[in-house]
Design a protein around this motif. Structure first.
Motif, PDB file in Angstrom:
ATOM      1  N   ALA A   1      61.440  47.953  25.239  1.00  0.00           N
ATOM      2  CA  ALA A   1      60.229  47.625  25.999  1.00  0.00           C
ATOM      3  C   ALA A   1      59.007  48.344  25.441  1.00  0.00           C
ATOM      4  CB  ALA A   1      60.413  47.989  27.471  1.00  0.00           C
ATOM      5  N   TYR A   2      57.843  47.790  25.765  1.00  0.00           N
ATOM      6  CA  TYR A   2      56.561  48.389  25.442  1.00  0.00           C
ATOM      7  C   TYR A   2      55.854  48.785  26.734  1.00  0.00           C
ATOM      8  CZ  TYR A   2      55.636  48.043  20.423  1.00  0.00           C
ATOM      9  OH  TYR A   2      55.625  48.256  19.071  1.00  0.00           O
ATOM     10  N   ILE A   3      55.025  49.822  26.657  1.00  0.00           N
ATOM     11  CA  ILE A   3      54.193  50.220  27.787  1.00  0.00           C
ATOM     12  C   ILE A   3      52.742  49.930  27.416  1.00  0.00           C
ATOM     13  CG2 ILE A   3      53.386  52.090  29.251  1.00  0.00           C
ATOM     14  CD1 ILE A   3      56.228  51.324  29.834  1.00  0.00           C
ATOM     15  N   VAL A   4      52.098  49.036  28.170  1.00  0.00           N
ATOM     16  CA  VAL A   4      50.691  48.711  27.960  1.00  0.00           C
ATOM     17  C   VAL A   4      49.877  49.432  29.028  1.00  0.00           C
ATOM     18  CG1 VAL A   4      48.955  46.879  27.865  1.00  0.00           C
ATOM     19  CG2 VAL A   4      51.251  46.461  26.962  1.00  0.00           C
ATOM     20  N   LYS A   5      48.915  50.242  28.596  1.00  0.00           N
ATOM     21  CA  LYS A   5      48.049  50.971  29.523  1.00  0.00           C
ATOM     22  C   LYS A   5      46.651  50.362  29.457  1.00  0.00           C
ATOM     23  CE  LYS A   5      50.695  55.227  28.891  1.00  0.00           C
ATOM     24  NZ  LYS A   5      50.663  56.655  28.502  1.00  0.00           N
ATOM     25  N   ALA A   6      46.058  50.144  30.627  1.00  0.00           N
ATOM     26  CA  ALA A   6      44.766  49.449  30.647  1.00  0.00           C
ATOM     27  C   ALA A   6      43.974  49.857  31.883  1.00  0.00           C
ATOM     28  CB  ALA A   6      44.978  47.939  30.633  1.00  0.00           C
ATOM     29  N   PHE A   7      42.691  49.469  31.873  1.00  0.00           N
ATOM     30  CA  PHE A   7      41.827  49.619  33.049  1.00  0.00           C
ATOM     31  C   PHE A   7      41.402  48.233  33.508  1.00  0.00           C
ATOM     32  CE2 PHE A   7      41.382  53.746  30.986  1.00  0.00           C
ATOM     33  CZ  PHE A   7      41.631  54.586  32.064  1.00  0.00           C
ATOM     34  N   LEU A   8      41.438  48.026  34.824  1.00  0.00           N
ATOM     35  CA  LEU A   8      41.154  46.712  35.401  1.00  0.00           C
ATOM     36  C   LEU A   8      40.270  46.878  36.630  1.00  0.00           C
ATOM     37  CD1 LEU A   8      41.895  43.616  35.446  1.00  0.00           C
ATOM     38  CD2 LEU A   8      43.740  44.241  37.021  1.00  0.00           C
ATOM     39  N   PRO A   9      39.091  46.222  36.668  1.00  0.00           N
ATOM     40  CA  PRO A   9      38.255  46.294  37.873  1.00  0.00           C
ATOM     41  C   PRO A   9      39.025  45.831  39.103  1.00  0.00           C
ATOM     42  CG  PRO A   9      37.017  45.335  36.048  1.00  0.00           C
ATOM     43  CD  PRO A   9      38.445  45.438  35.594  1.00  0.00           C
ATOM     44  N   VAL A  10      38.899  46.563  40.189  1.00  0.00           N
ATOM     45  CA  VAL A  10      39.666  46.248  41.397  1.00  0.00           C
ATOM     46  C   VAL A  10      39.369  44.838  41.889  1.00  0.00           C
ATOM     47  CG1 VAL A  10      39.997  46.868  43.831  1.00  0.00           C
ATOM     48  CG2 VAL A  10      39.869  48.665  42.078  1.00  0.00           C
ATOM     49  N   ILE A  11      38.105  44.418  41.795  1.00  0.00           N
ATOM     50  CA  ILE A  11      37.739  43.092  42.302  1.00  0.00           C
ATOM     51  C   ILE A  11      38.401  41.974  41.505  1.00  0.00           C
ATOM     52  CG2 ILE A  11      35.673  42.688  40.891  1.00  0.00           C
ATOM     53  CD1 ILE A  11      34.303  41.743  43.513  1.00  0.00           C
ATOM     54  N   GLU A  12      38.850  42.297  40.267  1.00  0.00           N
ATOM     55  CA  GLU A  12      39.525  41.313  39.425  1.00  0.00           C
ATOM     56  C   GLU A  12      41.040  41.381  39.560  1.00  0.00           C
ATOM     57  OE1 GLU A  12      37.820  39.177  37.811  1.00  0.00           O
ATOM     58  OE2 GLU A  12      35.828  40.042  37.527  1.00  0.00           O
ATOM     59  N   SER A  13      41.546  42.296  40.404  1.00  0.00           N
ATOM     60  CA  SER A  13      42.989  42.539  40.451  1.00  0.00           C
ATOM     61  C   SER A  13      43.738  41.617  41.405  1.00  0.00           C
ATOM     62  CB  SER A  13      43.254  43.988  40.853  1.00  0.00           C
ATOM     63  OG  SER A  13      42.857  44.218  42.200  1.00  0.00           O
ATOM     64  N   PHE A  14      43.025  40.885  42.265  1.00  0.00           N
ATOM     65  CA  PHE A  14      43.705  40.018  43.225  1.00  0.00           C
ATOM     66  C   PHE A  14      44.406  38.873  42.489  1.00  0.00           C
ATOM     67  CE2 PHE A  14      40.000  41.872  45.422  1.00  0.00           C
ATOM     68  CZ  PHE A  14      40.689  42.623  46.375  1.00  0.00           C
ATOM     69  N   GLY A  15      45.708  38.760  42.690  1.00  0.00           N
ATOM     70  CA  GLY A  15      46.486  37.736  41.995  1.00  0.00           C
ATOM     71  C   GLY A  15      46.875  38.124  40.589  1.00  0.00           C
ATOM     72  N   PHE A  16      46.516  39.346  40.163  1.00  0.00           N
ATOM     73  CA  PHE A  16      46.802  39.759  38.786  1.00  0.00           C
ATOM     74  C   PHE A  16      48.304  39.806  38.505  1.00  0.00           C
ATOM     75  CE2 PHE A  16      47.796  43.437  35.985  1.00  0.00           C
ATOM     76  CZ  PHE A  16      47.356  42.889  34.791  1.00  0.00           C
ATOM     77  N   GLU A  17      49.067  40.375  39.441  1.00  0.00           N
ATOM     78  CA  GLU A  17      50.506  40.515  39.212  1.00  0.00           C
ATOM     79  C   GLU A  17      51.182  39.154  39.096  1.00  0.00           C
ATOM     80  OE1 GLU A  17      54.224  43.159  41.003  1.00  0.00           O
ATOM     81  OE2 GLU A  17      52.184  43.410  41.757  1.00  0.00           O
TER      82      GLU A  17
END
Length: 307
Positions: A202-218
């Motif tokens: 497996a790979y681990i991807v680390k990132a930053f994501l604006p909270v307002i853009e996180s809805f439905g992200f998963e």
């Protein structure tokens, strides 16, 4: 290795070449001033880099000097031991990466040219960018060492609007990494690293994501990776939203995503609507009549001077 293959595990073990960790650095001062601009062109940071004094990196790593000291303590230390001028010594913003990293960020701008209050408003965001850069250098993503980064000029928009940002850690097979980059980029996400997880495929991807853009992200992430990626999100920091929230010339159309340079206006208008407020900010609400008259006079005087 023979015992490991035959006696203990009874599996084939492949041995890779020895791995050596490197550090990246500079050997002389920058030959030119480098700058970065935000997408709306209203914020611009100009910096140079130069080597640290001999022994200073080791002093930081060994805890001889700490960024948690007050400005006077820092000033006295750097002035006494490394012959820095007092103004530079008291303008240190951060050590990095992390609190004991062997690099320094300092504000070398002139108060007569750069608004100090605006600089303080964006200090945390600039420090965060310094930490990212010091952790993964431009040559081969190795840590930077023994470098002094100096902010020599800055142009900051006077109407900052800040939004919360998540730190996201995603576990994924290597063949899904490209899809993860795509999903994040559509949501204004920023990948800081993708590294293999030791002992697994497996790979681990680390990132930053604006909270307002996180809805439905998963859900979006699992759809594009056929359910093979899993993520964890936690609040990390606040970041300035691109754009001018007071620009009335911006047209916001229903059901259409706003361009990046219009986001501050969109967020402000939608938040005010949600709270039942009028769309635009009125100065009359915050100033008494005498103050409004004085502001109007100053604006008129400035207009006459420009003419």
């Amino acid at each position: 290795m023979k015992d490991l293959r035959e006696l203990y595990s009874e599996v084939e073990v492949k041995v890779a070449d020895p791995v050596v960790s490197f550090c990246e650095t500079v050997v002389e001062s920058s030959s030119m001033k480098c700058f970065a601009e935000t997408p709306n062109k209203k914020n611009k940071i100009t910096m140079i880099a130069e080597p640290l004094d001999r022994g200073l990196a080791e002093d930081i790593e060994n805890g001889v000097v700490s960024i948690d000291w007050n400005r006077k303590q820092l000033g006295d230390f750097f002035r006494t031991k490394y012959d820095w001028d007092l103004l530079a010594a008291r303008s240190i913003w951060a050590f990095g990466p992390d609190k004991q990293g062997p690099n320094i960020l300092l504000d070398d701008t002139l108060p007569t040219e750069v608004d100090r209050n605006l600089m303080m408003a964006v200090k945390d965001s600039i420090v965060q960018g310094f930490q990212w850069g010091a952790r993964e250098g431009p040559l081969c993503d190795e840590p930077i060492r023994n470098v002094k980064f100096k902010i020599v000029d800055a142009r900051i928009a006077p109407e900052p609007l800040m939004e919360p940002v998540y730190y996201v850690e995603i576990q994924t097979p290597i063949d899904c990494v490209t899809a993860i980059y795509t999903v994040l980029s559509r949501r204004r996400g920023h990948v800081t690293s993708d590294v293999p997880q030791p002992g697994t495929p497996a790979y681990i991807v680390k990132a930053f994501l604006p909270v307002i853009e996180s809805f439905g992200f998963e859900t979006d992430l699992r759809y594009h990776t056929q359910g093979q990626a899993f993520c964890l999100s936690v609040f990390d920091h606040w970041a300035i939203v691109p754009g001018d929230p007071l620009d009335k010339a911006i047209q916001l159309r229903p059901l259409e995503p706003a361009p990046i340079q219009h986001l501050a206006r969109e967020f402000m208008v939608k938040t005010r609507r949600r709270k039942g407020m009028s769309e635009d900010v009125s100065g009359n609400k915050f100033f008494d009549e005498a103050m409004m008259v004085e502001l109007a006079q100053q604006t008129g005087d400035l207009h006459l001077q420009m003419i």
